[in-house]
Design a protein around this motif. Structure first.
Motif, PDB file in Angstrom:
ATOM      1  N   ASP A  20       0.903  -1.271  -0.062  1.00 46.89           N
ATOM      2  CA  ASP A  20       0.039   0.082   0.003  1.00 46.89           C
ATOM      3  C   ASP A  20       0.816   1.116   0.011  1.00 46.89           C
ATOM      4  O   ASP A  20       1.195   1.859   1.187  1.00 46.89           O
ATOM      5  N   TRP A  65       4.165   9.415  -2.867  1.00 53.39           N
ATOM      6  CA  TRP A  65       4.695   9.120  -1.277  1.00 53.39           C
ATOM      7  C   TRP A  65       6.127   8.805  -1.724  1.00 53.39           C
ATOM      8  O   TRP A  65       6.981   9.410  -0.977  1.00 53.39           O
ATOM      9  N   ARG A 113       9.275  11.563  -0.584  1.00 48.65           N
ATOM     10  CA  ARG A 113       9.972  11.321   0.477  1.00 48.65           C
ATOM     11  C   ARG A 113      11.422  10.799   0.301  1.00 48.65           C
ATOM     12  O   ARG A 113      12.293  10.840   1.260  1.00 48.65           O
ATOM     13  N   CYS A 150      26.087  -0.257   4.038  1.00 50.63           N
ATOM     14  CA  CYS A 150      26.311   0.918   3.089  1.00 50.63           C
ATOM     15  C   CYS A 150      27.557   1.767   2.980  1.00 50.63           C
ATOM     16  O   CYS A 150      27.509   2.640   2.280  1.00 50.63           O
ATOM     17  N   ARG A 153       5.931  -1.994   3.784  1.00 48.24           N
ATOM     18  CA  ARG A 153       6.147  -0.774   2.836  1.00 48.24           C
ATOM     19  C   ARG A 153       7.186   0.258   3.427  1.00 48.24           C
ATOM     20  O   ARG A 153       7.685   1.147   2.647  1.00 48.24           O
ATOM     21  N   ARG A 154       7.592   0.150   4.550  1.00 45.67           N
ATOM     22  CA  ARG A 154       8.387   1.104   5.175  1.00 45.67           C
ATOM     23  C   ARG A 154      10.096   0.993   4.837  1.00 45.67           C
ATOM     24  O   ARG A 154      10.612   1.793   4.973  1.00 45.67           O
ATOM     25  N   VAL A 176      10.194  -0.280  -0.303  1.00 44.82           N
ATOM     26  CA  VAL A 176      10.229   0.826  -1.367  1.00 44.82           C
ATOM     27  C   VAL A 176      11.770   1.374  -1.574  1.00 44.82           C
ATOM     28  O   VAL A 176      11.972   2.018  -2.595  1.00 44.82           O
ATOM     29  N   PHE A 235      15.005  -0.134  -1.392  1.00 47.08           N
ATOM     30  CA  PHE A 235      16.235  -0.715  -1.746  1.00 47.08           C
ATOM     31  C   PHE A 235      15.982  -1.278  -2.999  1.00 47.08           C
ATOM     32  O   PHE A 235      15.102  -1.635  -3.818  1.00 47.08           O
ATOM     33  N   MET A 267      14.211  -1.854  10.167  1.00 43.55           N
ATOM     34  CA  MET A 267      14.862  -0.200  10.181  1.00 43.55           C
ATOM     35  C   MET A 267      14.013   0.560  10.868  1.00 43.55           C
ATOM     36  O   MET A 267      12.779   0.776  10.743  1.00 43.55           O
ATOM     37  N   VAL A 303      17.374   6.450  11.655  1.00 43.92           N
ATOM     38  CA  VAL A 303      18.808   6.267  10.571  1.00 43.92           C
ATOM     39  C   VAL A 303      18.575   7.749   9.808  1.00 43.92           C
ATOM     40  O   VAL A 303      19.686   8.049   9.465  1.00 43.92           O
ATOM     41  N   TYR A 304      17.765   8.503   9.409  1.00 47.23           N
ATOM     42  CA  TYR A 304      17.592   9.523   8.944  1.00 47.23           C
ATOM     43  C   TYR A 304      18.442  10.541   9.853  1.00 47.23           C
ATOM     44  O   TYR A 304      19.473  11.460   9.345  1.00 47.23           O
ATOM     45  N   HIS A 318      26.366   8.178  -0.371  1.00 47.63           N
ATOM     46  CA  HIS A 318      25.764   6.920  -0.416  1.00 47.63           C
ATOM     47  C   HIS A 318      24.382   7.309  -0.893  1.00 47.63           C
ATOM     48  O   HIS A 318      23.985   8.304  -0.306  1.00 47.63           O
ATOM     49  N   ALA A 332      20.938   7.049  -0.388  1.00 44.25           N
ATOM     50  CA  ALA A 332      19.825   6.455   0.415  1.00 44.25           C
ATOM     51  C   ALA A 332      18.610   7.094   0.282  1.00 44.25           C
ATOM     52  O   ALA A 332      17.667   6.470   0.253  1.00 44.25           O
ATOM     53  N   ILE A 392      18.312  13.068   2.392  1.00 41.85           N
ATOM     54  CA  ILE A 392      19.658  13.106   3.135  1.00 41.85           C
ATOM     55  C   ILE A 392      20.795  13.869   2.241  1.00 41.85           C
ATOM     56  O   ILE A 392      21.472  14.585   2.851  1.00 41.85           O
ATOM     57  N   PHE A 451      27.220   5.667   4.664  1.00 38.31           N
ATOM     58  CA  PHE A 451      26.537   5.349   5.898  1.00 38.31           C
ATOM     59  C   PHE A 451      25.525   4.300   6.121  1.00 38.31           C
ATOM     60  O   PHE A 451      24.775   4.227   5.194  1.00 38.31           O
ATOM     61  N   GLY A 452      25.537   3.721   7.404  1.00 37.74           N
ATOM     62  CA  GLY A 452      24.358   2.601   7.609  1.00 37.74           C
ATOM     63  C   GLY A 452      24.233   1.807   8.465  1.00 37.74           C
ATOM     64  O   GLY A 452      24.893   2.269   9.479  1.00 37.74           O
TER      65      GLY A 452
HETATM   66  N1  ACO Z   1       4.040   4.326   1.333  1.00 34.70           N
HETATM   67  C1  ACO Z   1       3.124   4.951   1.946  1.00 34.70           C
HETATM   68  N2  ACO Z   1       3.076   5.368   3.327  1.00 34.70           N
HETATM   69  C2  ACO Z   1       4.216   4.938   3.887  1.00 34.70           C
HETATM   70  C3  ACO Z   1       5.060   4.310   3.469  1.00 34.70           C
HETATM   71  C4  ACO Z   1       5.075   3.869   2.011  1.00 34.70           C
HETATM   72  N3  ACO Z   1       6.252   3.092   1.582  1.00 34.70           N
HETATM   73  N4  ACO Z   1       6.420   4.037   4.387  1.00 34.70           N
HETATM   74  C5  ACO Z   1       5.740   4.631   5.582  1.00 34.70           C
HETATM   75  N5  ACO Z   1       4.469   5.050   5.260  1.00 34.70           N
HETATM   76  C6  ACO Z   1       3.420   5.885   6.166  1.00 34.70           C
HETATM   77  C7  ACO Z   1       3.750   5.159   7.867  1.00 34.70           C
HETATM   78  O1  ACO Z   1       2.890   4.206   7.990  1.00 34.70           O
HETATM   79  C8  ACO Z   1       3.341   6.497   8.334  1.00 34.70           C
HETATM   80  O2  ACO Z   1       2.049   6.665   8.451  1.00 34.70           O
HETATM   81  P1  ACO Z   1       1.214   6.966   9.730  1.00 34.70           P
HETATM   82  O3  ACO Z   1       1.820   8.497  10.052  1.00 34.70           O
HETATM   83  O4  ACO Z   1      -0.228   6.771   9.454  1.00 34.70           O
HETATM   84  O5  ACO Z   1       1.786   6.124  10.816  1.00 34.70           O
HETATM   85  C9  ACO Z   1       3.858   7.616   7.444  1.00 34.70           C
HETATM   86  O6  ACO Z   1       3.830   7.199   6.206  1.00 34.70           O
HETATM   87  C10 ACO Z   1       5.091   8.390   7.953  1.00 34.70           C
HETATM   88  O7  ACO Z   1       6.134   7.328   8.222  1.00 34.70           O
HETATM   89  P2  ACO Z   1       7.439   7.767   8.604  1.00 34.70           P
HETATM   90  O8  ACO Z   1       8.232   6.629   8.852  1.00 34.70           O
HETATM   91  O9  ACO Z   1       7.478   8.857   9.894  1.00 34.70           O
HETATM   92  O10 ACO Z   1       8.019   8.459   7.492  1.00 34.70           O
HETATM   93  P3  ACO Z   1       9.398   9.288   7.220  1.00 34.70           P
HETATM   94  O11 ACO Z   1       8.759  10.767   6.779  1.00 34.70           O
HETATM   95  O12 ACO Z   1      10.240   9.234   8.260  1.00 34.70           O
HETATM   96  O13 ACO Z   1      10.043   8.628   5.852  1.00 34.70           O
HETATM   97  C11 ACO Z   1      11.902   7.037   5.159  1.00 34.70           C
HETATM   98  C12 ACO Z   1      10.603   7.210   5.975  1.00 34.70           C
HETATM   99  C13 ACO Z   1      11.792   7.519   3.778  1.00 34.70           C
HETATM  100  C14 ACO Z   1      12.219   5.537   5.165  1.00 34.70           C
HETATM  101  C15 ACO Z   1      12.681   7.853   6.120  1.00 34.70           C
HETATM  102  O14 ACO Z   1      12.611   7.873   7.280  1.00 34.70           O
HETATM  103  C16 ACO Z   1      14.445   7.779   5.674  1.00 34.70           C
HETATM  104  O15 ACO Z   1      14.699   7.961   4.383  1.00 34.70           O
HETATM  105  N6  ACO Z   1      15.219   7.511   6.566  1.00 34.70           N
HETATM  106  C17 ACO Z   1      16.431   7.021   6.152  1.00 34.70           C
HETATM  107  C18 ACO Z   1      16.448   5.456   5.949  1.00 34.70           C
HETATM  108  C19 ACO Z   1      17.735   5.184   5.366  1.00 34.70           C
HETATM  109  O16 ACO Z   1      18.152   5.813   4.394  1.00 34.70           O
HETATM  110  N7  ACO Z   1      18.006   3.822   5.280  1.00 34.70           N
HETATM  111  C20 ACO Z   1      19.175   3.302   4.638  1.00 34.70           C
HETATM  112  C21 ACO Z   1      20.248   3.264   5.308  1.00 34.70           C
HETATM  113  S1  ACO Z   1      21.708   2.605   4.404  1.00 34.70           S
HETATM  114  C22 ACO Z   1      21.751   0.953   4.993  1.00 34.70           C
HETATM  115  O17 ACO Z   1      22.823   0.598   5.653  1.00 34.70           O
HETATM  116  C23 ACO Z   1      21.006  -0.233   4.362  1.00 34.70           C
END
Ligand code: ACO
Length: 332
Positions: free
Chosen positions: A32, A37, A41, A116, A155-156, A159, A161, A220, A225-226, A257, A259, A263, A317-318
């Motif tokens: 979903d 989105w 984001r 990463c 979905r968190r 989307v 990777f 995650m 992480v952000y 990196h 990500a 960022i 970073f990761g």
């Molecule tokens: N589609 C639609 N809605 C979503 C999705 C999605 N794919 N994912 C989350 N949501 C919803 C959540 O359920 C939440 O809804 P709610 O408020 O009703 O509960 C809302 O969106 C906000 O969720 P958040 O997790 O607060 O979203 P955020 O703005 O923090 O963005 C994200 C999420 C993009 C993952 C961000 O936090 C981010 O980029 N963080 C860094 C992650 C990263 O870079 N990781 C890799 C590191 S490298 C490594 O070593 C692998």
């Protein structure tokens, strides 16, 4: 004959990605979510996905061969192969399979795991072997097939990777092109990003039990992480700039990196590096973990955007958590 010096030059790059791509609209048929989105984001529009029969070794070797060709070397001239990966074909190591695939039969080969940050950690590791005069030609590959380890119902994370590989060849040189680096780790924050083994107790004989099981898909805490990335990455870059006696104005490219576009932009803003100097290809590939930096580097080099002598700040970073920065100049 003049002996090459103890400096390091980065003399070739290559990359490879699986042929299959999945865009955000396609992904929204699995979980979903929506293109709006994901793109707003993260900046990601699509990602490449490895088919079930593609091995990490094959993908890594394709990138590596392109880097070796660009460096004008034969595989038999490579002394050391470092494979930065968190998604090996074989937990005993995949670098030797890459060595065999390439026919790089003189090279010693081993895996390096720093998620990463793997490429930056590998760059510094390769540099140590060259600076001590042990090896002349080092092949460094960053390759990951994270699609095999993502929970495709979450979905968190799913989307973010994608799969890919990138490689560089480093060579001993009179002119030192690796200007500085700074590496960091913090295991107290390990729980923010995991791909962890989950042992189930198995009774053996008498009171002896062992743990057997599988790896749990990626978990995650995205917000943590952000926060970590936006705070810590500028710090290590500033430290590396200080060591290299450079100001941000003297930097040609910021190669982070890949990500999340937010960022990239936030780190650029903190360092006052203009957005046109920030390299970004994550719209096409998403987060390819250890592959993301060399994949983006190779694309920019082949498009002629990165030119010989350009000064590049890179940072990974990761998971770990790990992070690190290195400053280098491209070319011989
Ligand atoms: N589609 C639609 N809605 C979503 C999705 C999605 N794919 N994912 C989350 N949501 C919803 C959540 O359920 C939440 O809804 P709610 O408020 O009703 O509960 C809302 O969106 C906000 O969720 P958040 O997790 O607060 O979203 P955020 O703005 O923090 O963005 C994200 C999420 C993009 C993952 C961000 O936090 C981010 O980029 N963080 C860094 C992650 C990263 O870079 N990781 C890799 C590191 S490298 C490594 O070593 C692998």
């Amino acid at each position: 004959m003049k002996q090459p010096g103890s400096g390091i030059a980065i003399i070739g790059s290559g990359s490879a990605v699986p042929a299959t791509s999945l865009d955000n609209v396609g992904l929204s048929r699995i979980v979903d979510t929506s293109d709006e989105w994901i793109a707003s984001r993260t900046g990601i529009r699509q990602r490449r996905l490895a088919n079930p029969t593609l091995s990490l070794a094959k993908l890594a070797a394709e990138a590596a061969q392109a880097a070796i060709d660009q460096a004008n070397l034969a595989p038999t001239e490579i002394d050391l192969i470092l494979l930065a990966t968190s998604t090996p074909d074989d937990l005993f190591g995949t670098a030797c399979l890459v060595q065999a695939e390439l026919g790089a039969n003189r090279a010693v080969a081993f895996d390096l795991t720093a998620a990463c940050s793997g490429f930056v950690f590998g760059l510094v590791t390769a540099a140590q072997f060259i600076r001590t005069g042990v090896y002349q030609n080092v092949l460094l590959i960053g390759a990951d097939i994270l699609s095999r380890w993502v929970d495709w119902s979450d979905r968190r994370t799913c989307v973010l990777f994608g799969d890919g590989a990138g490689a560089v060849v480093l060579q001993a040189s009179d002119r030192d092109r690796l200007l500085s680096f700074e590496l960091r780790s913090d295991g107290t924050q390990n729980h923010y990003l995991n791909l962890a083994f989950q042992p189930q107790p198995k009774e053996m004989v008498d009171d002896i039990a062992i743990g057997q099981g599988n790896f749990h898909p990626i978990t995650m805490n995205g917000q943590e992480v952000y926060r970590f990335a936006v705070r810590r990455v500028p710090e290590v870059i500033e430290k590396a700039l200080f060591r290299a006696n450079l100001s941000t104005a003297e930097i040609d490219w910021l190669l982070l990196h890949q990500a999340n576009q937010r960022i990239l932009d936030a780190v650029g803003d903190r360092l006052k590096i203009p957005h046109e100097k920030i390299i970004s290809n994550l719209a096409k590939y998403g987060n390819t973990s250890a592959a993301s930096i060399p994949l983006a580097l190779d694309e920019e080099v082949r498009q002629g955007k990165i030119k010989p002598d350009d000064t590049i700040v890179t940072a990974g970073f990761g998971a770990g958590l790990t992070w690190g920065a290195a400053i280098f100049q491209w070319g011989r």
